[in-house]
Every structure is written in structure tokens, then in C-alpha cells.
Design a protein around this motif. Structure first.
Motif, PDB file in Angstrom:
ATOM      1  N   UNK A 164       0.714  -1.303  -0.011  1.00  0.00           N
ATOM      2  CA  UNK A 164      -0.103  -0.043   0.107  1.00  0.00           C
ATOM      3  C   UNK A 164       0.874   1.226   0.170  1.00  0.00           C
ATOM      4  N   UNK A 165       2.125   1.172   0.225  1.00  0.00           N
ATOM      5  CA  UNK A 165       2.931   2.501   0.304  1.00  0.00           C
ATOM      6  C   UNK A 165       3.967   2.313  -0.971  1.00  0.00           C
ATOM      7  N   UNK A 166       4.113   3.324  -1.956  1.00  0.00           N
ATOM      8  CA  UNK A 166       5.315   3.056  -2.694  1.00  0.00           C
ATOM      9  C   UNK A 166       6.337   4.174  -2.289  1.00  0.00           C
ATOM     10  N   UNK A 167       7.641   3.559  -2.355  1.00  0.00           N
ATOM     11  CA  UNK A 167       8.709   4.005  -1.979  1.00  0.00           C
ATOM     12  C   UNK A 167       9.711   4.161  -3.555  1.00  0.00           C
ATOM     13  N   UNK A 168       9.867   5.594  -3.923  1.00  0.00           N
ATOM     14  CA  UNK A 168      10.809   5.633  -4.968  1.00  0.00           C
ATOM     15  C   UNK A 168      12.113   6.286  -4.446  1.00  0.00           C
ATOM     16  N   UNK A 169      13.187   5.576  -4.821  1.00  0.00           N
ATOM     17  CA  UNK A 169      14.571   6.008  -4.486  1.00  0.00           C
ATOM     18  C   UNK A 169      15.288   6.565  -5.630  1.00  0.00           C
ATOM     19  N   UNK A 170      15.964   7.834  -5.302  1.00  0.00           N
ATOM     20  CA  UNK A 170      16.596   8.482  -6.437  1.00  0.00           C
ATOM     21  C   UNK A 170      17.635   7.655  -6.841  1.00  0.00           C
ATOM     22  N   UNK A 171      18.074   8.239  -8.111  1.00  0.00           N
ATOM     23  CA  UNK A 171      19.237   7.415  -8.513  1.00  0.00           C
ATOM     24  C   UNK A 171      20.674   7.578  -7.564  1.00  0.00           C
ATOM     25  N   UNK A 172      20.893   6.277  -7.349  1.00  0.00           N
ATOM     26  CA  UNK A 172      22.113   6.231  -6.374  1.00  0.00           C
ATOM     27  C   UNK A 172      23.508   6.021  -7.192  1.00  0.00           C
ATOM     28  N   UNK A 173      24.585   6.667  -6.900  1.00  0.00           N
ATOM     29  CA  UNK A 173      25.593   6.531  -7.448  1.00  0.00           C
ATOM     30  C   UNK A 173      26.653   6.238  -6.563  1.00  0.00           C
ATOM     31  N   UNK A 174      27.928   6.044  -6.914  1.00  0.00           N
ATOM     32  CA  UNK A 174      29.009   5.353  -5.762  1.00  0.00           C
ATOM     33  C   UNK A 174      29.494   6.256  -4.802  1.00  0.00           C
TER      34      UNK A 174
END
Length: 136
Positions: free
Chosen positions: A26-36
Motif C-alpha cells: 500500500x506504500x510506494x517508495x521511490x529511491x532517487x538514482x544512487x551513485x557510488x
């Protein structure tokens, strides 16, 4: 668990990801683009080490998911952006994913899209990984 991963009949079975994710949370999580980047904003690995950058990017996604109360088990979709992608880079990409998976104790196989890009935020970054997760 809010995500069920499938390889339906009629589509090729790919070892490193599943073709479909069915989300029931029921909850959406959007993770921003992760770099190194490490926690201090320093790029991990020696210049040009794609495997090290992939590993750190996946670890950063894991950290972001944990902050939202989730894990890779909740990921419905990954997008992986690689600078100047060519198929000969696949072993380095898979090595980085394998190292991150071992450190996180996971098997990251949600549906994924691999995109070749001309450049990322800074010249030393070779890969960026973004995730969409669904939590109960």
C-alpha cells in the motif's frame, strides 16, 4: 511480502532479473538514482572501476530502502544507467551486483532496465541505480 516476482511462460527466462513484479502493498517508495558515493560524498573505487561503483550504488539503494522500512525484497523495478554502455561491460556490472548482494544478504532480481547514457552527474560516476519499491 508485497512483491511477487515472475518469469511467465512465453517470455525468456533471464538469470539476473525476473520479467514481472506483482505488487500488493500500500506504500510506494521511490529511491532517487544512487551513485557510488560513500556517506561523506566521496566516490568509491579507483577511477574506472565499474564493479566497485555498481556495488556501492546497490548498497546505497539498500540504505535508502532501509530508511523507508523496506529492503530489496520490496523492490518492484530497478533502472540502471551505465555511462558508455557496451556489452563487454556486463561481467563488471554483474560482479558489482554480486558483491553488493553478498554484503546485503540478498538476491536482487526484480524487473530491471539497463540504459546506456552519455554521462551522469560528475565525470567519475559510471553508474546510477534507481528503485521503485512497494511496502505493506
Amino acid at each position: 511480502m508485497s512483491i511477487t516476482l515472475l518469469n511467465p511462460d512465453g517470455l525468456p527466462e533471464i538469470d539476473v532479473y525476473r520479467q514481472v513484479a506483482v505488487a500488493s502493498g500500500s506504500r510506494l517508495v521511490f529511491v532517487a538514482g544512487q551513485v557510488a558515493w560513500d556517506a561523506e560524498g566521496r566516490t568509491v573505487g579507483v577511477p574506472g572501476d565499474l564493479a566497485a561503483q555498481v556495488e556501492q550504488s546497490y548498497l546505497n539503494v539498500g540504505t535508502a530502502l532501509a530508511a523507508a522500512g523496506g529492503s530489496f525484497d520490496d523492490v518492484a523495478k530497478l533502472n540502471v544507467h551505465v555511462v558508455d554502455w557496451t556489452p563487454d561491460k556486463m561481467p563488471q556490472l554483474l560482479e558489482g551486483i554480486s558483491r553488493a548482494a553478498a554484503r546485503l544478504g540478498i538476491t536482487p532480481v526484480p524487473p530491471a532496465t539497463l540504459l546506456g547514457v552519455a554521462a551522469l552527474d560528475v565525470p567519475e560516476h559510471l553508474v546510477e541505480v534507481e528503485a521503485t519499491a512497494v511496502l505493506d
